[in-house]
Design an enzyme around this catalytic site. Structure first.
Site, PDB file in Angstrom:
ATOM      1  N   SER A  27      69.796  85.151  12.765  1.00 12.71           N
ATOM      2  CA  SER A  27      69.309  84.397  11.386  1.00 12.71           C
ATOM      3  C   SER A  27      68.441  83.110  11.932  1.00 12.71           C
ATOM      4  O   SER A  27      67.762  83.036  12.955  1.00 12.71           O
ATOM      5  CB  SER A  27      70.325  84.064  10.741  1.00 12.71           C
ATOM      6  N   ASN A  28      68.239  82.117  11.305  1.00 15.14           N
ATOM      7  CA  ASN A  28      67.615  80.981  11.650  1.00 15.14           C
ATOM      8  C   ASN A  28      68.329  79.794  10.973  1.00 15.14           C
ATOM      9  O   ASN A  28      69.315  79.805  10.113  1.00 15.14           O
ATOM     10  CB  ASN A  28      66.153  81.056  11.296  1.00 15.14           C
ATOM     11  N   ARG A  29      67.758  78.464  11.246  1.00 15.09           N
ATOM     12  CA  ARG A  29      68.545  77.233  10.958  1.00 15.09           C
ATOM     13  C   ARG A  29      68.136  76.655   9.468  1.00 15.09           C
ATOM     14  O   ARG A  29      68.478  75.588   9.077  1.00 15.09           O
ATOM     15  CB  ARG A  29      67.936  76.283  11.701  1.00 15.09           C
ATOM     16  N   SER A  30      67.752  77.723   8.603  1.00 17.61           N
ATOM     17  CA  SER A  30      67.386  77.339   7.255  1.00 17.61           C
ATOM     18  C   SER A  30      68.717  76.880   6.525  1.00 17.61           C
ATOM     19  O   SER A  30      69.616  77.597   6.527  1.00 17.61           O
ATOM     20  CB  SER A  30      66.559  78.298   6.357  1.00 17.61           C
ATOM     21  N   ALA A  96      63.466  80.860   4.727  1.00 21.44           N
ATOM     22  CA  ALA A  96      62.955  81.137   6.015  1.00 21.44           C
ATOM     23  C   ALA A  96      63.432  82.617   6.376  1.00 21.44           C
ATOM     24  O   ALA A  96      64.416  82.834   6.795  1.00 21.44           O
ATOM     25  CB  ALA A  96      63.500  80.248   7.075  1.00 21.44           C
TER      26      ALA A  96
END
Ligand code: PMT
Length: 228
Positions: A27-30, A96
Site C-alpha cells: 500500500s502507501n502512506r495516503s 493514491a
C-alpha cells in the site's frame, strides 16, 4: 450573487491495498485527508458526493450529502468508480492507487520458517483515472491529482494530457509537511486550456474549498458555452 448550481461529485480518496497473503499487503502512506476534505467542502457547498474510499483511519465526514463507498483493492475501487461515473457531473481522483499488485496471492500466511529471501512478482494495476474517458465513457469534468517529486508542472501536464483530464492538481510530495499523511497541502492547479493557478500552503480543508470553487467556476463556464 452567482449561486452555484448543485453538482454531483464522485471523489476517490485514501490508498488501495494489494494483498500478498492473508495478513500482508502492498500500500502507501495516503491518509485520505485530502480526499475527505474535498468531500466535506463539496458537500458544504450544497453538492452531493459519492466518496469512494480505500482503508483509512480518519472519520467519515458526517453530512447527508456524502455517501461513502468503502473499498480495499484497486480492482474494487475501479469497479466502484465504473459503476457510478454515469451518475455524476464531476469526478475527482484524489486516491493514491497502488500501482502494482502481486501476480499471485498466497492462500495462507507465509511462515518465516518456510521462506528465506522473498522475491515478489508484481504486475501493474488498472489505471482508474486513465480509464475514466475510455473505456468508462465519462463525459463530465475530470480532475486528476499528480503526486510528483520533481518536474512538478511538466510531469503533471503530461499526466493531464495522457489521462484526458480537465484539471490536474499537482502536489510536490517530496516536500515535508505537505502531501501524503500531512494536514496541509500546497498545489498547482493546471487546466487543459493551459491555465495555471497556484494555491499556497494551507490546511487541506482550505485547499479543498479553493479547489471546489475552481471546479464550480469551470463547470459554470462549460454550461454557458454549451448553452450558447
Ligand atoms: O491522502 P492524503 O494523506 O491526504 O494525501 C493526499 C495525496 C498526496 C494522496 C493526494 O494529494 C494525491 O496526490 N493523490 C494522488 C496520488 C497519486 O497516486 O498520484 P499519481 O501521480 O501516482 O497518480 C495520478 C492520478 O492517477 C491520480 O489522480 C490517481 O488517483 C490516479 N491513479 C493512479 C494510479 C492508478 N492505478 N489509478 C489511478 O486512478
Amino acid at each position: 450573487m452567482d449561486i452555484p448550481e448543485p453538482l454531483r461529485f464522485l471523489i476517490t480518496a485514501g490508498p488501495t491495498r494489494e494483498p500478498i497473503d492473508p495478513v500482508r499487503f502492498i500500500s502507501n502512506r495516503s491518509s485520505g485527508k485530502m480526499g475527505y476534505a474535498l468531500a466535506s467542502a463539496a458537500a458544504a457547498a450544497g453538492h452531493s458526493v459519492v466518496l469512494v474510499s480505500g482503508p483509512v483511519a480518519i472519520p467519515v465526514p458526517v453530512d447527508p450529502n456524502i455517501r461513502l463507498v468503502g473499498v480495499e483493492t484497486t480492482r474494487e475501487m475501479y469497479a466502484a468508480v465504473e459503476a457510478r461515473l454515469g451518475e455524476v457531473d464531476v469526478a475527482i481522483m484524489a486516491a493514491a492507487v497502488a500501482d502494482w499488485r502481486p501476480v499471485s496471492v498466497r492462500p495462507h500466511k507465509v511462515k518465516k520458517s518456510q521462506q528465506g529471501d522473498w522475491v515478489l512478482h508484481l504486475r501493474k494495476t488498472e489505471d482508474i483515472l486513465g480509464s475514466a474517458r475510455e473505456p468508462m465513457g465519462f463525459h463530465g469534468l475530470l480532475v486528476g491529482f499528480a503526486a510528483e517529486t520533481e518536474n512538478l508542472e511538466a510531469y503533471a501536464r503530461d499526466k493531464m494530457q495522457r489521462k484526458r483530464c480537465d484539471l490536474m492538481v499537482a502536489n510536490d510530495v517530496s516536500q515535508p509537511g505537505i502531501g501524503f499523511d500531512a494536514d496541509e497541502n500546497e498545489v498547482m492547479v493546471l487546466q487543459a486550456d493551459g491555465g495555471i493557478e497556484r494555491l499556497p500552503r494551507a490546511a487541506k480543508t482550505v485547499v479543498a474549498r479553493e479547489l471546489v470553487r475552481i471546479i464550480e467556476g469551470l463547470s459554470r463556464q462549460r454550461r454557458r458555452t454549451q448553452a450558447s
